[in-house]
Design a protein around this motif. Structure first.
Motif, PDB file in Angstrom:
ATOM      1  N   GLU A   1      26.053  18.803  37.855  1.00  0.00           N
ATOM      2  CA  GLU A   1      26.289  20.210  38.158  1.00  0.00           C
ATOM      3  C   GLU A   1      26.837  20.998  36.962  1.00  0.00           C
ATOM      4  O   GLU A   1      27.782  21.778  37.083  1.00  0.00           O
ATOM      5  CB  GLU A   1      27.199  20.360  39.391  1.00  0.00           C
ATOM      6  N   PHE A   2      26.200  20.788  35.815  1.00  0.00           N
ATOM      7  CA  PHE A   2      26.479  21.597  34.636  1.00  0.00           C
ATOM      8  C   PHE A   2      25.319  22.576  34.426  1.00  0.00           C
ATOM      9  O   PHE A   2      24.169  22.264  34.754  1.00  0.00           O
ATOM     10  CB  PHE A   2      26.639  20.723  33.390  1.00  0.00           C
ATOM     11  N   PRO A   3      25.585  23.739  33.843  1.00  0.00           N
ATOM     12  CA  PRO A   3      24.509  24.715  33.620  1.00  0.00           C
ATOM     13  C   PRO A   3      23.493  24.225  32.594  1.00  0.00           C
ATOM     14  O   PRO A   3      23.840  23.549  31.623  1.00  0.00           O
ATOM     15  CB  PRO A   3      25.248  25.960  33.119  1.00  0.00           C
ATOM     16  N   THR A   4      22.247  24.596  32.820  1.00  0.00           N
ATOM     17  CA  THR A   4      21.171  24.221  31.894  1.00  0.00           C
ATOM     18  C   THR A   4      20.893  25.306  30.858  1.00  0.00           C
ATOM     19  O   THR A   4      20.100  25.083  29.937  1.00  0.00           O
ATOM     20  CB  THR A   4      19.867  23.927  32.654  1.00  0.00           C
ATOM     21  N   ALA A   5      21.534  26.461  30.963  1.00  0.00           N
ATOM     22  CA  ALA A   5      21.252  27.560  30.030  1.00  0.00           C
ATOM     23  C   ALA A   5      21.444  27.165  28.567  1.00  0.00           C
ATOM     24  O   ALA A   5      20.619  27.535  27.720  1.00  0.00           O
ATOM     25  CB  ALA A   5      22.113  28.778  30.381  1.00  0.00           C
ATOM     26  N   PRO A   6      22.502  26.399  28.197  1.00  0.00           N
ATOM     27  CA  PRO A   6      22.619  26.010  26.781  1.00  0.00           C
ATOM     28  C   PRO A   6      21.447  25.165  26.298  1.00  0.00           C
ATOM     29  O   PRO A   6      21.082  25.234  25.120  1.00  0.00           O
ATOM     30  CB  PRO A   6      23.934  25.221  26.744  1.00  0.00           C
ATOM     31  N   LEU A   7      20.861  24.374  27.190  1.00  0.00           N
ATOM     32  CA  LEU A   7      19.685  23.586  26.807  1.00  0.00           C
ATOM     33  C   LEU A   7      18.516  24.514  26.510  1.00  0.00           C
ATOM     34  O   LEU A   7      17.810  24.352  25.507  1.00  0.00           O
ATOM     35  CB  LEU A   7      19.305  22.612  27.924  1.00  0.00           C
ATOM     36  N   LEU A   8      18.289  25.476  27.401  1.00  0.00           N
ATOM     37  CA  LEU A   8      17.172  26.391  27.238  1.00  0.00           C
ATOM     38  C   LEU A   8      17.331  27.254  25.989  1.00  0.00           C
ATOM     39  O   LEU A   8      16.344  27.607  25.341  1.00  0.00           O
ATOM     40  CB  LEU A   8      17.045  27.274  28.474  1.00  0.00           C
ATOM     41  N   GLU A   9      18.586  27.570  25.639  1.00  0.00           N
ATOM     42  CA  GLU A   9      18.828  28.375  24.439  1.00  0.00           C
ATOM     43  C   GLU A   9      18.495  27.609  23.160  1.00  0.00           C
ATOM     44  O   GLU A   9      18.260  28.216  22.120  1.00  0.00           O
ATOM     45  CB  GLU A   9      20.297  28.814  24.416  1.00  0.00           C
ATOM     46  N   ALA A  10      18.474  26.281  23.233  1.00  0.00           N
ATOM     47  CA  ALA A  10      18.180  25.466  22.057  1.00  0.00           C
ATOM     48  C   ALA A  10      16.701  25.134  21.916  1.00  0.00           C
ATOM     49  O   ALA A  10      16.216  24.893  20.798  1.00  0.00           O
ATOM     50  CB  ALA A  10      18.987  24.170  22.112  1.00  0.00           C
ATOM     51  N   LEU A  11      15.987  25.088  23.022  1.00  0.00           N
ATOM     52  CA  LEU A  11      14.566  24.716  22.995  1.00  0.00           C
ATOM     53  C   LEU A  11      13.702  25.947  22.749  1.00  0.00           C
ATOM     54  O   LEU A  11      14.059  27.056  23.138  1.00  0.00           O
ATOM     55  CB  LEU A  11      14.188  24.053  24.326  1.00  0.00           C
ATOM     56  N   PRO A  12      12.521  25.768  22.107  1.00  0.00           N
ATOM     57  CA  PRO A  12      11.957  24.527  21.580  1.00  0.00           C
ATOM     58  C   PRO A  12      12.272  24.285  20.118  1.00  0.00           C
ATOM     59  O   PRO A  12      11.641  23.451  19.468  1.00  0.00           O
ATOM     60  CB  PRO A  12      10.453  24.743  21.761  1.00  0.00           C
ATOM     61  N   ALA A  13      13.239  24.994  19.567  1.00  0.00           N
ATOM     62  CA  ALA A  13      13.475  24.953  18.120  1.00  0.00           C
ATOM     63  C   ALA A  13      13.994  23.606  17.631  1.00  0.00           C
ATOM     64  O   ALA A  13      13.706  23.194  16.508  1.00  0.00           O
ATOM     65  CB  ALA A  13      14.464  26.053  17.730  1.00  0.00           C
ATOM     66  N   VAL A  14      14.772  22.917  18.454  1.00  0.00           N
ATOM     67  CA  VAL A  14      15.426  21.694  18.005  1.00  0.00           C
ATOM     68  C   VAL A  14      14.584  20.469  18.360  1.00  0.00           C
ATOM     69  O   VAL A  14      13.670  20.529  19.173  1.00  0.00           O
ATOM     70  CB  VAL A  14      16.833  21.572  18.625  1.00  0.00           C
ATOM     71  N   ASP A  15      14.937  19.326  17.754  1.00  0.00           N
ATOM     72  CA  ASP A  15      14.229  18.088  18.079  1.00  0.00           C
ATOM     73  C   ASP A  15      14.611  17.568  19.450  1.00  0.00           C
ATOM     74  O   ASP A  15      13.809  16.948  20.150  1.00  0.00           O
ATOM     75  CB  ASP A  15      14.545  17.012  17.035  1.00  0.00           C
ATOM     76  N   GLY A  16      15.878  17.781  19.830  1.00  0.00           N
ATOM     77  CA  GLY A  16      16.355  17.340  21.134  1.00  0.00           C
ATOM     78  C   GLY A  16      17.678  17.989  21.438  1.00  0.00           C
ATOM     79  O   GLY A  16      18.433  18.351  20.529  1.00  0.00           O
ATOM     80  N   VAL A  17      17.981  18.144  22.736  1.00  0.00           N
ATOM     81  CA  VAL A  17      19.248  18.734  23.153  1.00  0.00           C
ATOM     82  C   VAL A  17      19.642  18.126  24.487  1.00  0.00           C
ATOM     83  O   VAL A  17      18.794  17.868  25.341  1.00  0.00           O
ATOM     84  CB  VAL A  17      19.153  20.271  23.257  1.00  0.00           C
ATOM     85  N   SER A  18      20.944  17.867  24.650  1.00  0.00           N
ATOM     86  CA  SER A  18      21.392  17.205  25.867  1.00  0.00           C
ATOM     87  C   SER A  18      22.827  17.567  26.202  1.00  0.00           C
ATOM     88  O   SER A  18      23.605  17.974  25.328  1.00  0.00           O
ATOM     89  CB  SER A  18      21.284  15.680  25.716  1.00  0.00           C
ATOM     90  N   LEU A  19      23.162  17.400  27.464  1.00  0.00           N
ATOM     91  CA  LEU A  19      24.565  17.276  27.846  1.00  0.00           C
ATOM     92  C   LEU A  19      25.064  15.983  27.225  1.00  0.00           C
ATOM     93  O   LEU A  19      24.392  14.950  27.298  1.00  0.00           O
ATOM     94  CB  LEU A  19      24.687  17.210  29.363  1.00  0.00           C
ATOM     95  N   SER A  20      26.221  16.012  26.593  1.00  0.00           N
ATOM     96  CA  SER A  20      26.736  14.800  25.954  1.00  0.00           C
ATOM     97  C   SER A  20      27.682  14.084  26.911  1.00  0.00           C
ATOM     98  O   SER A  20      28.660  14.666  27.386  1.00  0.00           O
ATOM     99  CB  SER A  20      27.462  15.127  24.656  1.00  0.00           C
TER     100      SER A  20
END
Length: 290
Positions: A229-248
């Motif tokens: 139950e964490f927001p996905t907006a930070p992931l979407l803000e990083a894609l598709p520019a980065v190689d990968g992005v995740s909740l750590s």
């Protein structure tokens, strides 16, 4: 007899809570530990800047290490204790493996004080810290994935149910970290929710074992943001520019990897959010004595 060591933090490729298989990579934020052996049989610890923090993990790391290796150092007949101090660049309860870094640094510093650090395989030292973390109740999985990345450097894939290293590779990424103001303790994570996405975690593990770490990270990010139950907006803000992005880990930090130009663009978006954003190097060398 004194010893010192340092160990890096880590970011997540695959969270091990769903299936026991996990993957992580080392990043250039460090925890250091200083150990002084004493002859009163007591182990005491302090965490710099956090006088009220729970030191059970650090103390148990020393105890485990002394139980296993004091005799090898010729101290079997002595009531050996230790005074320990840790200091860290890694924010606590942020998903950046502060516990694994502290455990690794403490175990290595204790071995350094015993003057046998060079005689112990790094992965064996890593397992001592993992056992201590389970003893102290600070991890739901044992975190061998996080601990192995911190101890060995690079990216690792592990079976946390058997503390087995499945793969390790060097990485050439840089990493961007966004840490919101709140904290999240991994021992409090909803394990049952994570277990419900086990089929997806198995797919992520396949991607990681094929060396497709960026894709694995991004799938992991969306899956575990949903489960925890964490927001996905930070992931979407990083894609598709980065190689990968995740909740750590179990959050609240997010981590993206890629080249500096792409990460600097993402950094502008993440810096608009409350919290802290850092651009750091990944680490192919792991924990070390000082």
């Amino acid at each position: 007899m004194n010893g010192q060591a340092a160990a890096p933090a880590a970011g997540t490729v695959l969270n091990a809570l769903a299936t026991g298989t996990g993957s992580a990579f080392a990043i250039d934020l460090e925890t250091t530990a200083a150990v002084e052996l004493v002859d009163d049989g007591e182990v005491t610890a302090e965490i710099a800047g956090h006088p009220d923090a729970d030191t059970a993990l650090v103390e148990r790391c020393v105890e485990r290490t002394l139980e296993r290796y004091a005799a090898d150092a010729g101290l079997a007949e002595t009531a050996v204790g230790a005074d320990v101090r840790t200091e860290s660049e890694v924010p606590m309860a942020s998903g950046l493996k502060s516990s694994s870094a502290a455990a690794n640094a403490t175990v290595l510093a204790t071995l350094d004080a015993l003057e046998i650090a060079d005689a112990v395989e790094p992965v064996d030292a890593c397992r001592l810290g993992v056992q201590a973390a389970r003893d102290a109740g600070v991890t739901a999985t044992g975190a061998f994935d996080d601990a192995s990345a911190s101890m060995l450097g690079g990216v690792t894939v592990t079976d946390n149910t058997a503390d087995e290293l499945l793969a390790r590779e060097r990485v050439e990424w840089e990493a961007l970290i966004y840490t919101p103001p709140e904290r999240s303790f991994s021992a409090d994570a909803d394990v049952s929710a994570c277990e419900r996405i086990a089929p997806l975690a198995e797919l992520i593990a396949e991607l990681a074992l094929e060396g497709r770490y960026g894709e694995a990270m991004s799938v992991n990010g969306f899956a575990f943001c949903a489960a925890l139950e964490f927001p996905t907006a930070p992931l979407l803000e990083a894609l598709p520019a980065v190689d990968g992005v995740s909740l750590s880990g179990t959050g609240p930090s997010y981590v993206a990897v890629g080249d500096r130009t792409a990460l600097e663009d993402v950094r502008e978006r993440w810096e608009a959010r409350a919290g802290t954003t850092r651009l750091v190097e990944t680490r192919n060398d792991g924990a070390r004595t000082l």
